[in-house]
Design an enzyme around this catalytic site. Structure first.
Site, short mmCIF file in Angstrom:
data_model
loop_
_atom_site.label_atom_id
_atom_site.label_comp_id
_atom_site.label_asym_id
_atom_site.label_seq_id
_atom_site.Cartn_x
_atom_site.Cartn_y
_atom_site.Cartn_z
N LYS A 1 -8.04 -38.75 20.50
CA LYS A 1 -8.79 -37.68 21.22
C LYS A 1 -7.89 -36.30 20.59
O LYS A 1 -6.73 -35.89 20.79
CB LYS A 1 -8.59 -38.14 23.15
N GLY B 1 1.53 -32.58 26.06
CA GLY B 1 0.66 -31.25 26.98
C GLY B 1 1.09 -30.41 27.98
O GLY B 1 2.07 -30.86 28.24
N SER B 2 0.30 -30.35 28.75
CA SER B 2 0.44 -29.70 30.18
C SER B 2 1.14 -30.49 30.89
O SER B 2 0.52 -31.89 30.96
CB SER B 2 -0.64 -28.38 30.61
N GLY C 1 -2.31 -31.26 32.97
CA GLY C 1 -3.36 -32.00 31.69
C GLY C 1 -2.41 -33.90 31.57
O GLY C 1 -3.17 -34.65 32.06
N GLY C 2 -1.64 -33.40 32.08
CA GLY C 2 -0.65 -35.13 31.87
C GLY C 2 -1.34 -35.32 32.92
O GLY C 2 -0.97 -36.54 33.74
N GLU D 1 8.26 -23.81 34.28
CA GLU D 1 8.69 -23.95 32.57
C GLU D 1 7.41 -22.29 31.92
O GLU D 1 6.11 -22.34 31.92
CB GLU D 1 7.60 -24.67 31.34
N GLU E 1 3.56 -36.32 28.00
CA GLU E 1 4.83 -35.81 27.88
C GLU E 1 4.31 -34.26 28.14
O GLU E 1 3.68 -33.92 27.37
CB GLU E 1 6.06 -35.65 26.21
N CYS F 1 8.75 -28.22 23.49
CA CYS F 1 8.77 -28.75 24.60
C CYS F 1 10.17 -28.74 24.79
O CYS F 1 10.67 -29.07 26.35
CB CYS F 1 8.51 -30.41 24.61
#
Ligand code: NAP
Length: 524
Positions: A182, A239-240, A243-244, A391, A263, A300
């Site tokens: 994606k 990603g965030s 989202g994760g 974060e 992650e 990250c």
């Protein structure tokens, strides 16, 4: 450049919706309109992947290794076109993109070597003992086998190395799993070029087209549909947190839940110990400031927390941090959303009670440049306030000042799971902080001594995956060769005839790989 989706090697643009990426330096929408995948196209990509899997999962190691190497060659053959496009869509400098390309191709070749060496399949053989009393032991053999089609969500902050042909794709293909990428909306053109390179490699290596597809979308629906398709067997995501976790939820709500290796973010605490501060305050401050601002802080592994103990030289350290941050240059961030959330999240931390800025550039810019900043807070305030644990994706760090060793430990225990934790100290510092180091090791995936967390080596021993919430499953790494283990599952064969067994488990060890036979490691 293909602006259609690429489904099993064929361009496909049946949808009416389009999505464009942006040039973050000029803050302009780029002219190429990429066609979003329809539900029918997503289904086709997954069905083709499933059909391809039936063949690809049984490919021999040298065939898969050759495929990975041809992908690397095809990416390199894109030359400057790829470098320029990735720079245009990310705002990252040429040196960084060229380095990332090297890393991408390097990791593809490392997986090729892993396949050729062969022992990653963890072949274990316990031979039958028919005479065993009171019951005979039957023959049992186990190894790792590919789990099926994998969905990969690419990372905004690594347009190459964690994207279309990045670590997730390379490890899934090495494991024998077809991949559906994606594309990240920030770098659709870069994705299109790399997707085409992979598709060329599929053809050159005579593999079924469904081994690789790439789809585009203009909202979360595309990714959600992909994850929910019953033939997808695992997901790789970078990603965030938001989202994760949305993807983890979608995967868990399926009739057959599947693993999501997400992650999601980390504050990567760095403990700077007293003797080091006393002896080398300026040098350490310089090293930290550079690490915080590297790539506009969009890593990250960016050090978001720096923890110090009240000690001789602390005032020099704080003053040096101020000076070092003052001398840093703001760099363009990856996209408008990331820039805006950086500025908002940084301010949110600075506005909390007991937080005092050490350096915070007040002059606003109209460009999407992340202004470096550093603030300080007491250990007590940090422990009490969960907002300070979040974060801040960008060039910001928070210095936590502890009164004593006991507070250092309280801060460590209050922290959430992290990708990394670092200790900067002299030999004596390290000897006198063993308890802290032990506590820190419980919270992180990688423990670093006298170094900074930015710069993640791609190698066999790397673990890039910490306890939740830094990842959804801290047992697995997304960097290094062990990343392959996310996309396989163990299968035991009990009393199986030789002709049914995979070569890795056959008598006589035809692949000549390291195996564990009756408890001993051997190549026999
Ligand atoms: P993101 O918003 O999490 O998006 C990552 C990918 O997931 C994109 O392809 C996105 O595409 C998709 N996605 C997001 N939410 C989804 C949902 N609910 N359902 C299905 N798909 C979804 O991350 P980002 O765009 O890369 O950056 C945003 C923030 O993430 C940053 O500000 C930063 O805080 C964090 N970040 C962290 C890391 C890290 O290494 N930990 C790296 C990059 C970014 P669609 O939007 O098209 O659905």
């Amino acid at each position: 450049m293909i602006t259609d989706n690429l489904i099993a090697g064929d361009p496909s643009g049946k949808g009416s919706e389009v999505v464009n990426s942006y040039d973050p330096v000029k803050r302009e929408r780029l002219p190429e309109s990429f066609i979003c995948a329809t539900e029918e196209e997503i289904n086709k990509a997954v069905e083709e992947a499933h059909e391809a899997w039936k063949i690809y999962k049984n490919s021999k190691a040298p065939e898969k290794a050759e495929f990975l190497r041809v992908i690397a060659e095809e990416i390199e053959a894109l030359g400057d076109l790829l470098v320029q496009r990735a720079m245009l869509e990310s705002g990252l400098p040429e040196g960084r993109i060229v380095g990332e390309r090297g890393r991408t191709c390097g990791q593809l070749r490392l997986f090729a070597e892993l396949l050729e060496e062969g022992s990653w399949v963890e072949a274990i053989i316990d031979e039958a003992i028919p005479e065993r009393q009171p019951l005979p032991r039957t023959d049992i053999r186990k190894m790792l086998r590919s789990s099926g089609p994998v969905a990969v969500f690419t990372a905004s902050n690594f347009p190459l190395a964690f994207s279309t042909a990045g670590g997730d794709t390379a490890s899934a293909l090495a494991a024998g799993c077809p991949v559906i990428v994606k594309a990240h909306p920030s770098h659709l053109g870069t994705n299109a070029l790399v997707a085409e390179a992979i598709s060329k490699a599929v053809v050159k290596c005579g593999l079924p087209g469904g081994v690789f597809s790439s789809i585009q979308g203009s909202g979360h629906e595309t990714g959600q549909r992909l994850v929910q398709h019953p033939l997808i067997k695992a997901v790789g995501f970078t990603g965030s947190y938001k989202g994760g976790m949305a993807i983890v939820k979608a995967a868990n709500e399926r009739n057959e839940p599947i693993p999501v290796y997400a992650e999601m973010g980390s504050t990567n605490p760095i403990f700077v110990l007293p003797e080091k501060i006393k002896n080398e305050a300026k040098t350490v401050a310089g090293q930290l400031a550079v690490s915080v601002n590297l790539g506009a802080g969009q890593f990250c592994t960016n050090p978001g927390l720096i923890i110090v103990e009240n000690c001789e030289g602390l005032d020099v350290f704080m003053e040096s941090m101020k000076q070092e941050f003052q001398s840093l240059e703001a760099a363009t961030m990856l996209n408008e959303a990331i820039y805006k959330s950086y500025e908002a999240n940084k301010q949110d931390i600075i506005d909390q009670n007991h937080v005092n800025p050490i350096y915070n550039e007040e002059n606003e810019n109209t460009e999407w440049k992340g202004r470096p900043a550093v603030a300080k807070v007491t250990a007590k305030a940090f422990v009490k306030n969960p907002v300070l644990h979040k974060e801040v994706f960008g060039p910001f760090t928070l210095v936590i000042v502890c009164n004593d060793k006991a507070e250092l430990n309280e801060v460590t225990l209050a922290m959430e799971g992290q990708l990394t934790g670092s200790v900067i100290g002299t030999e004596k510092d390290i000897e006198t902080h063993e308890n802290l180091i032990e506590n820190l090791s419980q919270k992180v995936g990688r423990l670093i001594f006298n170094g900074v967390p930015t710069g993640v080596e791609v190698c066999h021993a790397m673990h890039h995956g910490g306890p939740f919430p830094s990842t959804s499953n801290g047992k697995y790494t997304s960097v290094g060769t062990d990343a392959i283990k996310r996309f396989v599952r163990p299968v035991s064969y009990q009393n199986a005839p030789q002709n049914i067994l995979p070569d890795a488990l056959k008598d006589g060890n035809p692949l000549k790989i390291w195996r564990k036979v009756n408890g001993a490691i051997t190549k026999d």
